[in-house]
Design an enzyme around this catalytic site. Structure first.
Site, PDB file in Angstrom:
ATOM      1  CD  GLN A  88     151.094  83.312  17.541  1.00  0.00           C
ATOM      2  OE1 GLN A  88     152.253  82.901  17.478  1.00  0.00           O
ATOM      3  NE2 GLN A  88     150.130  82.597  18.084  1.00  0.00           N
TER       4      GLN A  88
ATOM      5  CE  LYS B 142     154.392  80.486  19.404  1.00  0.00           C
ATOM      6  NZ  LYS B 142     153.434  80.658  18.305  1.00  0.00           N
TER       7      LYS B 142
ATOM      8  CG  ASP C 159     153.843  78.178  12.593  1.00  0.00           C
ATOM      9  OD1 ASP C 159     153.769  77.579  13.678  1.00  0.00           O
ATOM     10  OD2 ASP C 159     153.606  79.394  12.453  1.00  0.00           O
TER      11      ASP C 159
HETATM   12  N1  GUN Z   1     148.194  80.398  16.677  1.00  0.00           N
HETATM   13  C1  GUN Z   1     147.828  79.363  17.476  1.00  0.00           C
HETATM   14  N2  GUN Z   1     148.693  78.341  17.356  1.00  0.00           N
HETATM   15  C2  GUN Z   1     149.629  78.735  16.453  1.00  0.00           C
HETATM   16  C3  GUN Z   1     150.794  78.103  15.911  1.00  0.00           C
HETATM   17  O1  GUN Z   1     151.148  76.954  16.211  1.00  0.00           O
HETATM   18  N3  GUN Z   1     151.488  78.849  15.019  1.00  0.00           N
HETATM   19  C4  GUN Z   1     151.117  80.096  14.650  1.00  0.00           C
HETATM   20  N4  GUN Z   1     151.862  80.732  13.748  1.00  0.00           N
HETATM   21  N5  GUN Z   1     150.048  80.699  15.128  1.00  0.00           N
HETATM   22  C5  GUN Z   1     149.309  80.018  16.034  1.00  0.00           C
END
Ligand code: GUN
Length: 291
Positions: free
Chosen positions: A93, A49, A116
């Site tokens: 996350q 990211k 998200d």
């Molecule tokens: N863990 C796995 N996929 C995601 C996601 O799309 N967002 C977040 N915050 N955590 C994740």
């Protein structure tokens, strides 16, 4: 059989976003990336990211609380980021350490910074087909991958394997929308579904999002189906330097010859999730244009 190249499609989106960010006035878009603890998969995802944000011209702020952080302190950290006018998007996350209520954390993030798309308000907007909210990145990425691969879902039977907040439920809500690119008939399957293979074999498009390595086998897939593999599992592999390899929810060697199209793991849905997070961050910046 065609392999859908998520890296290539994500690269096209990065290119578009880079051009869009260059036209923005004022400060760069900014995303706060909160990673609690040292979960190895999360370390790798958050890194991806950061790298993609830098490539597009999005500022990222990495915040790394220890796994032992009390929930109240994590809430206080989110409150600070909510109030910070220099932050457009906040991502915490998942998974979070045991003892922290993940949904409560997602709800704590201000809805207008919830890139998200896990906040109650944004999920409600998705159900109401109100496009002013944020849609969860993995499901949004799946739809974009299908659209850009020339797949129309209209009238097709989409079977979603998994009912998570992060993928299964929002993916089903997107596929059933009254939109030209959606309009699918949707079935959601999960751990309590009986006679699962009989249902998955009806799928024109099968979205596997359960997080069980190589769970979907050839007997579960209709010949000519389109298969979207969302799972990412680490399985031991002595031939690799790392000692493991990544695999999806689909047993690729037996399923792929049957399919019209299939996404690989890695290099399918994963890069699309990151690209859609960036797209949501640019959208958040536009919503937050007064600063
Ligand atoms: N863990 C796995 N996929 C995601 C996601 O799309 N967002 C977040 N915050 N955590 C994740």
């Amino acid at each position: 059989m065609e392999i859908i190249d998520g890296n290539q499609i994500a690269a096209a989106i990065v290119h578009e976003l880079k051009a869009e960010v260059a036209t923005l006035t004022g400060r760069q878009p900014c995303i706060a990336l909160v990673r609690v603890g040292e979960d190895p998969a999360s370390v790798s995802y958050v890194k991806k990211k950061q790298v993609m944000a830098a490539e597009i011209g999005i500022e990222s702020r990495l915040i790394l609380p220890p796994a032992t952080i009390p929930q109240a302190e994590l809430f206080a950290l989110i409150d600070q980021l909510n109030a910070d006018e220099g932050v457009d998007g906040i991502l915490v996350q998942s998974p979070l350490p045991k003892g922290i209520d993940e949904v409560a954390v997602f709800r704590r993030i201000a809805a207008h910074k919830d890139v998200d798309g896990f906040h109650t308000l944004n999920l409600g907007k998705l159900a109401q087909e109100d496009d002013t909210g944020f849609v969860a990145c993995t499901p949004a990425g799946i739809m974009e991958l299908l659209r850009r691969s020339g797949v129309s879902l209209s009238g097709k039977h989409v079977v979603v394997l998994g009912r998570s907040l992060i993928v299964g439920k929002p993916a089903a809500l997107l596929a059933v929308q009254r939109k030209a690119w959606a309009n699918a008939t949707v079935t959601i399957c999960h751990s309590q579904t009986t006679n699962l293979p009989a249902i998955t074999r009806q799928a024109d498009v099968l979205i596997a999002a359960i997080g069980k390595a190589e769970f979907v086998t050839a007997d579960m897939v209709k010949p000519g189906a389109i298969v979207i593999d969302v799972g990412v599992s680490r399985v031991p592999d002595a031939t690799k330097k790392s000692g493991y390899r990544l695999t999806g929810d689909v047993h690729f060697p037996s399923v792929s010859p049957l399919c019209a199209k299939i996404t690989p793991v890695p290099g399918g849905v994963g890069p699309m999730t990151v690209a859609m997070l960036m797209k949501n961050t640019v959208k958040a910046r536009r919503l937050n244009q007064s600063t």
